[in-house]
Design an enzyme around this catalytic site. Sequence first.
Site, PDB file in Angstrom:
ATOM      1  N   LYS A  90      52.353 -35.104  70.494  1.00  0.00           N
ATOM      2  CA  LYS A  90      53.604 -35.874  70.555  1.00  0.00           C
ATOM      3  C   LYS A  90      54.466 -35.482  71.749  1.00  0.00           C
ATOM      4  O   LYS A  90      55.342 -36.249  72.159  1.00  0.00           O
ATOM      5  CB  LYS A  90      54.412 -35.691  69.274  1.00  0.00           C
ATOM      6  CG  LYS A  90      53.641 -36.005  68.019  1.00  0.00           C
ATOM      7  CD  LYS A  90      53.005 -37.369  68.047  1.00  0.00           C
ATOM      8  CE  LYS A  90      52.257 -37.608  66.760  1.00  0.00           C
ATOM      9  NZ  LYS A  90      51.142 -38.458  66.820  1.00  0.00           N
ATOM     10  N   TYR A 119      44.744 -33.329  60.727  1.00  0.00           N
ATOM     11  CA  TYR A 119      44.279 -34.160  61.846  1.00  0.00           C
ATOM     12  C   TYR A 119      43.057 -33.575  62.561  1.00  0.00           C
ATOM     13  O   TYR A 119      41.955 -34.125  62.496  1.00  0.00           O
ATOM     14  CB  TYR A 119      45.418 -34.360  62.858  1.00  0.00           C
ATOM     15  CG  TYR A 119      46.619 -35.063  62.286  1.00  0.00           C
ATOM     16  CD1 TYR A 119      46.674 -36.448  62.233  1.00  0.00           C
ATOM     17  CD2 TYR A 119      47.707 -34.356  61.790  1.00  0.00           C
ATOM     18  CE1 TYR A 119      47.768 -37.105  61.708  1.00  0.00           C
ATOM     19  CE2 TYR A 119      48.811 -34.992  61.260  1.00  0.00           C
ATOM     20  CZ  TYR A 119      48.841 -36.377  61.219  1.00  0.00           C
ATOM     21  OH  TYR A 119      49.915 -37.021  60.686  1.00  0.00           O
ATOM     22  N   TYR A 158      44.881 -38.877  53.066  1.00  0.00           N
ATOM     23  CA  TYR A 158      45.704 -38.139  54.026  1.00  0.00           C
ATOM     24  C   TYR A 158      46.104 -36.773  53.481  1.00  0.00           C
ATOM     25  O   TYR A 158      46.600 -36.666  52.354  1.00  0.00           O
ATOM     26  CB  TYR A 158      46.955 -38.969  54.334  1.00  0.00           C
ATOM     27  CG  TYR A 158      47.892 -38.322  55.335  1.00  0.00           C
ATOM     28  CD1 TYR A 158      47.630 -38.425  56.702  1.00  0.00           C
ATOM     29  CD2 TYR A 158      49.005 -37.615  54.919  1.00  0.00           C
ATOM     30  CE1 TYR A 158      48.477 -37.825  57.624  1.00  0.00           C
ATOM     31  CE2 TYR A 158      49.866 -37.019  55.834  1.00  0.00           C
ATOM     32  CZ  TYR A 158      49.585 -37.132  57.181  1.00  0.00           C
ATOM     33  OH  TYR A 158      50.415 -36.547  58.098  1.00  0.00           O
TER      34      TYR A 158
HETATM   35  C1  LIG Z   1      47.942 -32.962  65.301  1.00  0.00           C
HETATM   36  C2  LIG Z   1      47.896 -34.442  65.377  1.00  0.00           C
HETATM   37  N1  LIG Z   1      46.769 -35.020  65.849  1.00  0.00           N
HETATM   38  C3  LIG Z   1      46.643 -36.354  65.941  1.00  0.00           C
HETATM   39  C4  LIG Z   1      47.661 -37.188  65.534  1.00  0.00           C
HETATM   40  C5  LIG Z   1      47.446 -38.662  65.626  1.00  0.00           C
HETATM   41  O1  LIG Z   1      48.080 -39.204  66.749  1.00  0.00           O
HETATM   42  P1  LIG Z   1      48.522 -40.742  66.705  1.00  0.00           P
HETATM   43  O2  LIG Z   1      49.568 -40.849  65.641  1.00  0.00           O
HETATM   44  O3  LIG Z   1      49.034 -40.994  68.070  1.00  0.00           O
HETATM   45  O4  LIG Z   1      47.333 -41.541  66.359  1.00  0.00           O
HETATM   46  C6  LIG Z   1      48.848 -36.650  65.043  1.00  0.00           C
HETATM   47  C7  LIG Z   1      49.930 -37.531  64.571  1.00  0.00           C
HETATM   48  O5  LIG Z   1      50.841 -37.175  63.905  1.00  0.00           O
HETATM   49  C8  LIG Z   1      48.970 -35.235  64.965  1.00  0.00           C
HETATM   50  O6  LIG Z   1      50.090 -34.652  64.491  1.00  0.00           O
END
Ligand SMILES: Cc1ncc(COP(=O)(O)O)c(C=O)c1O
Length: 325
Positions: A49, A283, A257
């Site tokens: 981010k 993630y 999730y």
């Molecule tokens: C550690 C991490 N990886 C990947 C993502 C996914 O990114 P995006 O929301 O741009 O798809 C996020 C989103 O919150 C994240 O916190």
Amino acid sequence: MNPTFPARVPLAYLPTPIDRLDRLSRHLGGPELLIKRDDQTGLATGGNKTRKLEFLVADALAQGCDHLVTTGAPQSNHCRQTAAAAARYGLGCSVVLRGNAPAETTGNLLLDHLLGAHVHWTDGRDGSEVMGRVLAELRSVGRRPYPIPLGGSNVIGATGYVLAMQELMGQLEAERLNVDFIVFASSSGGTQAGLVLGADIYGFRGQVLGISVDHPAESLATQSAALATATATHLGLETVSVGHLVNVNDDYLGEGYARVSELDREAIALTAQLEGILLDPVYTGRAMGGLIDLVRWGAFTRRHRVLFWHTGGSAALPAFSTKLL
Ligand SMILES: Cc1ncc(COP(=O)(O)O)c(C=O)c1O
């Protein structure tokens, strides 16, 4: 195709390094593995981010705003980085988190508080309603709030990952390397939109593969492609067609999730114990689990070079201690 990038403020340590994962690669008997360390962007433990926020904060400042407002899950990495970015620029920050306050304030939630964010819980209400109320309250006391959508995934945020792809192409060119696949965690689509648009603009020849952490492949692909197209317009490019570049795999959604699966756990343990690198349970652990499984299925072989784009998230680990050990 020459994009015109809008103003951005410095928040990240760039370029992020690319390392080799030789021990993991040997263990899997699979492809050559590289890792792009966006977990090292440096903003209050870093993450993807930060690249988006460089453009979002610049836009907020240009509009004369004095308070960032955003939303996410209780352990949102995006909210934590937004709070840190606000602190760096002397802005206020409010975060609207899904659900109820947990018994323990740990992980990213602890950092949100330490970074001075005002934390609001949806408590069963609709997230956009709570967000609207927070924005209205701030305006009523004379503040100028700047709303940032979930994950910072609009055309302004996605621009950060267009530039990230330019950065990667420069690094690969300097090392005379080609990469067959880029694998990363995809959720709100902003990272994927930026990467595929960047792949189109800068001529990346491999495949950009998002491992969905929470959405069916079709809806995430549609959303990412639409955002990539809108981002191209935002950057002053003529209509681009990137739909064919958007690849999403949703085989690893498991029980949903933030529900840690056996494969997520294995991926986190292997990467930590073979490479000394921390992934996160929501993630990057899921995306690495997908990568490992795809090696086992023979989708990635010894002939391939695969780059895992580490998008951060290890700040959430303490909140999942009972699920990981
Ligand atoms: C550690 C991490 N990886 C990947 C993502 C996914 O990114 P995006 O929301 O741009 O798809 C996020 C989103 O919150 C994240 O916190």
